[in-house]
Design a protein around this motif. Structure first.
Motif, PDB file in Angstrom:
ATOM      1  N   SER A  34       0.841  -1.184   0.000  1.00 10.76           N
ATOM      2  CA  SER A  34       0.000   0.000   0.000  1.00 10.76           C
ATOM      3  C   SER A  34       0.873   1.229   0.000  1.00 10.76           C
ATOM      4  O   SER A  34       1.963   1.243   0.562  1.00 10.76           O
ATOM      5  CB  SER A  34      -0.921  -0.008   1.229  1.00 10.76           C
ATOM      6  N   VAL A  35       0.383   2.267  -0.682  1.00 12.73           N
ATOM      7  CA  VAL A  35       1.056   3.556  -0.731  1.00 12.73           C
ATOM      8  C   VAL A  35       0.068   4.598  -0.235  1.00 12.73           C
ATOM      9  O   VAL A  35      -1.044   4.686  -0.734  1.00 12.73           O
ATOM     10  CB  VAL A  35       1.510   3.897  -2.169  1.00 12.73           C
ATOM     11  N   LYS A  36       0.460   5.369   0.756  1.00 10.13           N
ATOM     12  CA  LYS A  36      -0.444   6.402   1.263  1.00 10.13           C
ATOM     13  C   LYS A  36       0.338   7.654   1.630  1.00 10.13           C
ATOM     14  O   LYS A  36       1.492   7.596   2.045  1.00 10.13           O
ATOM     15  CB  LYS A  36      -1.229   5.891   2.472  1.00 10.13           C
ATOM     16  N   SER A  49       3.339  -2.430  -9.481  1.00 14.61           N
ATOM     17  CA  SER A  49       2.149  -1.995  -8.755  1.00 14.61           C
ATOM     18  C   SER A  49       2.457  -0.844  -7.806  1.00 14.61           C
ATOM     19  O   SER A  49       1.685   0.106  -7.689  1.00 14.61           O
ATOM     20  CB  SER A  49       1.553  -3.175  -7.968  1.00 14.61           C
ATOM     21  N   VAL A  50       3.600  -0.901  -7.132  1.00 15.94           N
ATOM     22  CA  VAL A  50       3.971   0.162  -6.199  1.00 15.94           C
ATOM     23  C   VAL A  50       4.240   1.456  -6.950  1.00 15.94           C
ATOM     24  O   VAL A  50       3.821   2.540  -6.527  1.00 15.94           O
ATOM     25  CB  VAL A  50       5.204  -0.244  -5.370  1.00 15.94           C
ATOM     26  N   LYS A  75       3.010   2.493  -9.803  1.00 18.52           N
ATOM     27  CA  LYS A  75       1.757   3.088 -10.290  1.00 18.52           C
ATOM     28  C   LYS A  75       0.961   3.704  -9.142  1.00 18.52           C
ATOM     29  O   LYS A  75       0.390   4.795  -9.277  1.00 18.52           O
ATOM     30  CB  LYS A  75       0.925   2.030 -11.014  1.00 18.52           C
ATOM     31  N   ASP A  76       0.909   3.007  -7.998  1.00 17.63           N
ATOM     32  CA  ASP A  76       0.217   3.569  -6.837  1.00 17.63           C
ATOM     33  C   ASP A  76       0.891   4.850  -6.376  1.00 17.63           C
ATOM     34  O   ASP A  76       0.237   5.819  -5.984  1.00 17.63           O
ATOM     35  CB  ASP A  76       0.207   2.551  -5.687  1.00 17.63           C
ATOM     36  N   ASN A 117       0.062   7.707  -8.823  1.00 20.68           N
ATOM     37  CA  ASN A 117      -1.332   8.142  -8.623  1.00 20.68           C
ATOM     38  C   ASN A 117      -1.461   9.053  -7.412  1.00 20.68           C
ATOM     39  O   ASN A 117      -2.148  10.075  -7.453  1.00 20.68           O
ATOM     40  CB  ASN A 117      -2.251   6.925  -8.448  1.00 20.68           C
ATOM     41  N   SER A 118      -0.770   8.683  -6.327  1.00 20.68           N
ATOM     42  CA  SER A 118      -0.844   9.483  -5.091  1.00 20.68           C
ATOM     43  C   SER A 118      -0.242  10.867  -5.304  1.00 20.68           C
ATOM     44  O   SER A 118      -0.781  11.867  -4.831  1.00 20.68           O
ATOM     45  CB  SER A 118      -0.105   8.759  -3.966  1.00 20.68           C
TER      46      SER A 118
END
Length: 203
Positions: free
Chosen positions: A13-15, A188-189, A191-192, A195-196
């Protein structure tokens, strides 16, 4: 149990954990943007720069990867104070107005325990447990609440946006701090992550 563990450890997860912006609105869509990922790993650098550039351009920005614009440059090289003006001049010569730089601030390993729910087992020695009548005769059963220990790593990544046209003390436009939790695959990381970043820049 092993399957569940592998699935859980594969999650990432990326936040955004923190952000600062010097201006209410970032007026950078009409300017030329250079995206820089400061990492020793060439593959990681290229992927992060590419995904962020593609995401920016898809949202109306004009961005290019540092590894494309300056293929011989080393983003890890430390720039001395007396060299900063020369670096900015070189970027101006290449028509670069905005620089977006991402770099790793910190990383920390952790261990957590999670539950994968109740599992039920059949036991031929049913006298040891409560018995019930089934189609195939008497069988015993019992439940077991399983827990799985998961090891992972959290990475703190900071992204800074500079406007080279402004005075030195005003060039830093925004800082975005992100937490990348237990990354599984680079794609995946990345791209996340992009996006963030873009969500923060288009606000």
């Amino acid at each position: 149990m092993l399957i569940v563990a592998s699935l859980l450890s594969g999650c990432s997860s990326v936040k955004v954990t923190d952000s600062w912006r010097g201006l209410k609105t970032l007026d950078i869509k009409e300017k030329n943007i250079l995206v820089v990922s400061k990492t020793k790993n060439k593959t990681t650098r290229m992927r992060f720069e590419k995904d962020l550039v593609q995401n920016l351009n898809k949202n109306g920005f004009q961005a290019v990867e540092a590894h494309v614009k300056f293929p011989l440059s080393d983003p890890q090289k430390e720039v001395k104070n007396e060299e900063i003006d020369q670096v900015i001049e070189n970027l101006w010569d290449q028509c670069i107005d905005i620089v977006i730089v991402s770099h790793l601030v910190d990383s920390k390993e952790y261990t957590t325990t999670v539950s994968n729910g109740d599992s039920y087992y059949s036991d031929p020695f049913s006298y040891r447990y409560r018995r019930y009548r089934s189609f195939y005769g008497y069988q015993g059963f019992y439940s077991n609440h399983n827990t799985v220990e998961i090891k992972g790593t959290k990475y703190i990544v900071e992204t800074l946006v500079y406007d080279l046209a402004k005075p030195k003390n005003e060039q830093l436009l925004t800082i975005i701090t992100l937490e990348v939790d237990n990354p599984s695959t680079l794609g995946s990381v990345s791209k996340d992550f992009s996006n963030s970043i873009v969500k923060r820049l288009v606000k």
